[in-house]
Design a protein around this motif. Structure first.
Motif, mmCIF file in Angstrom:
data_model
loop_
_atom_site.group_PDB
_atom_site.id
_atom_site.type_symbol
_atom_site.label_atom_id
_atom_site.label_comp_id
_atom_site.label_asym_id
_atom_site.label_seq_id
_atom_site.Cartn_x
_atom_site.Cartn_y
_atom_site.Cartn_z
ATOM 1 N N PRO A 84 6.015 7.983 -5.703
ATOM 2 C CA PRO A 84 5.970 6.524 -5.625
ATOM 3 C C PRO A 84 4.826 5.961 -6.467
ATOM 4 O O PRO A 84 3.691 6.431 -6.383
ATOM 5 C CB PRO A 84 5.755 6.231 -4.136
ATOM 6 N N TYR A 86 3.116 2.325 -7.467
ATOM 7 C CA TYR A 86 3.021 0.886 -7.215
ATOM 8 C C TYR A 86 2.316 0.247 -8.403
ATOM 9 O O TYR A 86 1.210 0.663 -8.756
ATOM 10 C CB TYR A 86 2.226 0.620 -5.939
ATOM 11 N N PHE A 109 7.521 0.512 -8.268
ATOM 12 C CA PHE A 109 7.596 -0.715 -7.478
ATOM 13 C C PHE A 109 6.701 -1.786 -8.088
ATOM 14 O O PHE A 109 5.468 -1.703 -7.979
ATOM 15 C CB PHE A 109 7.189 -0.421 -6.030
ATOM 16 N N LEU A 111 4.720 -5.275 -8.542
ATOM 17 C CA LEU A 111 4.149 -6.284 -7.653
ATOM 18 C C LEU A 111 3.424 -7.331 -8.480
ATOM 19 O O LEU A 111 2.474 -7.012 -9.209
ATOM 20 C CB LEU A 111 3.171 -5.620 -6.673
ATOM 21 N N GLU A 119 -5.590 -7.666 -0.099
ATOM 22 C CA GLU A 119 -4.969 -8.030 1.182
ATOM 23 C C GLU A 119 -3.582 -8.659 0.960
ATOM 24 O O GLU A 119 -2.799 -8.750 1.889
ATOM 25 C CB GLU A 119 -5.884 -8.969 1.984
ATOM 26 N N THR A 120 -3.274 -9.060 -0.295
ATOM 27 C CA THR A 120 -1.948 -9.632 -0.559
ATOM 28 C C THR A 120 -0.908 -8.561 -0.891
ATOM 29 O O THR A 120 0.261 -8.880 -1.082
ATOM 30 C CB THR A 120 -1.990 -10.661 -1.713
ATOM 31 N N ALA A 122 -1.561 -5.072 0.585
ATOM 32 C CA ALA A 122 -1.804 -3.931 1.478
ATOM 33 C C ALA A 122 -0.668 -3.782 2.497
ATOM 34 O O ALA A 122 -0.527 -2.724 3.109
ATOM 35 C CB ALA A 122 -3.140 -4.083 2.196
ATOM 36 N N HIS A 123 0.161 -4.825 2.668
ATOM 37 C CA HIS A 123 1.310 -4.693 3.573
ATOM 38 C C HIS A 123 2.486 -4.000 2.885
ATOM 39 O O HIS A 123 3.526 -3.801 3.488
ATOM 40 C CB HIS A 123 1.732 -6.069 4.112
ATOM 41 N N VAL A 124 2.314 -3.691 1.574
ATOM 42 C CA VAL A 124 3.389 -3.048 0.818
ATOM 43 C C VAL A 124 2.972 -1.663 0.333
ATOM 44 O O VAL A 124 3.721 -0.694 0.443
ATOM 45 C CB VAL A 124 3.784 -3.915 -0.412
ATOM 46 N N VAL A 125 1.755 -1.584 -0.215
ATOM 47 C CA VAL A 125 1.282 -0.318 -0.772
ATOM 48 C C VAL A 125 0.821 0.594 0.365
ATOM 49 O O VAL A 125 0.069 0.166 1.240
ATOM 50 C CB VAL A 125 0.111 -0.569 -1.755
ATOM 51 N N GLU A 126 1.282 1.830 0.348
ATOM 52 C CA GLU A 126 0.949 2.740 1.450
ATOM 53 C C GLU A 126 -0.492 3.233 1.360
ATOM 54 O O GLU A 126 -1.140 3.146 0.304
ATOM 55 C CB GLU A 126 1.927 3.923 1.459
ATOM 56 N N SER A 127 -0.988 3.763 2.461
ATOM 57 C CA SER A 127 -2.352 4.284 2.502
ATOM 58 C C SER A 127 -2.385 5.687 1.892
ATOM 59 O O SER A 127 -1.344 6.303 1.662
ATOM 60 C CB SER A 127 -2.846 4.334 3.945
ATOM 61 N N ARG A 150 -9.805 1.037 -0.671
ATOM 62 C CA ARG A 150 -9.172 1.172 0.648
ATOM 63 C C ARG A 150 -7.825 1.898 0.585
ATOM 64 O O ARG A 150 -7.340 2.372 1.598
ATOM 65 C CB ARG A 150 -8.998 -0.209 1.283
ATOM 66 N N PHE A 151 -7.215 1.932 -0.609
ATOM 67 C CA PHE A 151 -5.904 2.581 -0.709
ATOM 68 C C PHE A 151 -5.998 4.089 -0.909
ATOM 69 O O PHE A 151 -5.020 4.804 -0.735
ATOM 70 C CB PHE A 151 -5.112 1.977 -1.878
#
Ligand SMILES: C[S@@+](CC[C@H](N)C(=O)[O-])C[C@H]1O[C@@H](n2cnc3c(N)ncnc32)[C@H](O)[C@@H]1O
Lengths: 211, 288
Positions: A84, A86, A109, A111, A119-120, A122-127, A150-151
């Motif tokens: 994957p 991003y 993917f 974006l 923070e815009t 982080a709800h899509v990109v995995e940890s 953080r990712f």
């Protein structure tokens, strides 16, 4: 010559010269050889880092967050050998092309987001991504790297190209790089740096791991 | 109200779990990609499978791909549309500034004429006066006024540079064919790239003919019936008997360029080549 290229990146002969290549759908009119697409270090900062022998922590099949994807020149090669991928880009026009590149790949993917505002997305990109590749060429490059730490997985890598002129056209590149590295220091341990000449002038390639 | 707790399809208790793009209200996945937020990432593929959103990891990535592609395409198109509006403001402000600078330069010239034998006219003269050292209280006022004129003219120049830089981003084909400033004027007169792309060629041909802007441009454009496109070299530089045909041909190609810019955005140099050829045909031999 022993060389640790990620699985999915090979040296192939183009016009009699041994060059980096990945396997996938052609994107920008690059030369191909039996399905292998020339990955030109002169057109790609990450390509230059690989060409210069920097260990970008890419093994093939990695999870990648790519910041500053533009129209997808480099990230198309990354998606050819990574899992994957991003791709964050904040300018709308190149994103149109990027979408076209993503349509030809199952694991890319796109974006349309600002890399200064994780923070815009982080709800899509995995940890726990393996590698954050950064080529944003805009003021505040170190801050972008810090914000996106953080990712990264604990043993992940930041692979960034720092463009001196984007920070300050009037200063010596060496001084700009020094400041950028100092700004990374609290968040990252820098493991390698390399100037990207002759492929890209006044760019510093940086590989770092999160603290 | 307890309705909110019904949102979690897994029923494993709402609130504590972080919110991925695949959870939440009824809006489509692409909307949630665009609007959603989270402070920290999480193992979204695993959570999505756990919650029943996806059958397995590869199903998750297939859905993610579809949603991100849709979201990126929509968001890019929306943002580009917004960019054309910025251009509209910029080109209108530029014309306002030019007009005010010229008006005030006339006032400066008239005033200066009453004091200096070498007084001239225009913005250039105002710029020259602006650099002088005033040696009386009257000169102080006059020089200060000239400085305002120079400032307005500088700002107009900055805006022109901005328009020249931005228009090719917003409308690459129109900018290449019309020149960036004329392209921005056409977009402005239509009210946006979207509106321009919907106009028939005959309307594009006369855009601005009735506009007050035209009064300002009249100096260069003696035949208002052609609209702003008359300022294009392909019309102005064609002999009077053929200008109608040249304007029609130009308007036709500009209309196509605006549509390509609006709907695909891809640069098509062959459009310029076709226009060049057509104009050469219309001018037919007069160049010899
Ligand atoms: C040098 S280009 C990248 C080229 C690309 N990496 C390649 O090799 O194909 C830099 C890109 O970063 C984008 N960029 C700059 N600041 C950004 C930000 N804050 N967030 C996302 N993208 C950004 C720019 O719009 C531009 O497309």
């Amino acid at each position: 010559m022993s060389e640790d290229l990620p699985t999915g990146v090979e040296r192939r002969s183009f016009d009699g010269e041994s060059r980096l290549a990945t396997r996938g759908e052609p994107v920008y009119g690059e030369p191909t050889d039996e399905g292998w697409r020339l990955w030109d270090a002169g057109r790609s900062k990450l390509g230059a880092m690989v060409e210069l022998g920097m260990d970008a922590g890419l093994a093939g099949g990695d999870t990648v967050l790519y910041l500053g994807a533009a129209s997808g020149t480099t990230v198309s090669h990354v998606a050819d050998f990574a899992a994957p991928t991003y791709a964050v880009e904040f300018a709308p026009r190149p994103v149109r092309d990027l979408v076209g590149v993503a349509e030809d790949r199952r694991n890319l993917f796109p974006l349309l987001k600002d890399a200064r505002k994780p923070e815009t997305y982080a709800h899509v990109v995995e940890s726990d991504v393996d590698v954050v590749v950064q080529d944003v060429a805009t003021r505040g490059q170190a801050r972008v790297a810090v914000e996106n730490a953080r990712f990264l997985a604990d043993d992940g890598r930041l692979v960034a190209a720092i463009k001196a002129r984007s920070e300050d056209v009037t200063r010596e590149p060496a001084a700009v790089f020094e400041d950028a590295l100092a700004a990374l220091e609290p968040t990252y341990e820098v493991v390698a740096t390399e100037r990207l000449e002759p492929y890209h002038e006044d760019h510093l390639g940086v590989v770092a791991r999160p603290r | 109200m307890t309705d909110d707790t019904d949102r979690d399809p897994g029923g494993s208790g709402a609130g504590a779990a972080p919110n991925g793009w695949f959870e939440g209200d009824a809006a489509g996945g692409a909307d949630r990609i665009r609007e959603g937020r989270a402070d920290a990432p999480a193992d979204w593929p695993a959570l999505a499978v756990e919650s029943g959103f996806a059958d397995d990891e590869s199903d998750y990535y297939a859905r993610l791909r579809e949603a991100t592609i849709g979201a990126a395409r929509e968001a890019a198109a929306e943002r580009e549309r917004a960019d054309d509006q910025q251009l509209v403001h910029a080109v209108r402000a530029m014309d306002d500034l030019d007009q005010r600078a010229n008006e005030l330069a006339e006032r400066v010239a008239e005033w200066a004429g009453s004091r200096y034998p070498d007084a001239a006219t225009g913005v250039d003269y105002a710029r020259e006066l602006a650099g002088r050292d005033p040696d009386s209280t009257v000169d102080e006022r006059l020089v200060s006024l000239a400085q305002r004129v120079a400032g307005l003219a500088d700002e107009a120049d900055e805006l022109r540079a901005f328009v020249e830089r931005e228009t090719p981003e917003v409308a690459p084909n129109l900018a290449a064919m019309a020149g960036p400033v004329l392209a921005a004027r056409l977009i402005s007169l239509a009210g946006g790239l979207d509106a321009l792309a919907k106009k028939p060629a005959g309307t594009v041909q006369v855009l601005g003919a009735e506009d007050s802007l035209f009064a300002h441009l009249r100096g260069h454009a003696p035949s208002p019936k052609h609209g702003v496109i008359f300022t294009h070299e392909y019309v102005r530089g064609t002999r009077p008997g053929k200008r109608g045909s040249a304007a029609r041909a130009l308007a036709g190609k500009l209309t196509i360029a605006a549509r390509v810019d609006r709907y695909s955005g891809e640069r098509k140099p062959e459009l310029d080549a076709e226009l060049d050829e057509r104009i050469a045909q219309i001018r037919g031999g007069e160049a010899e």
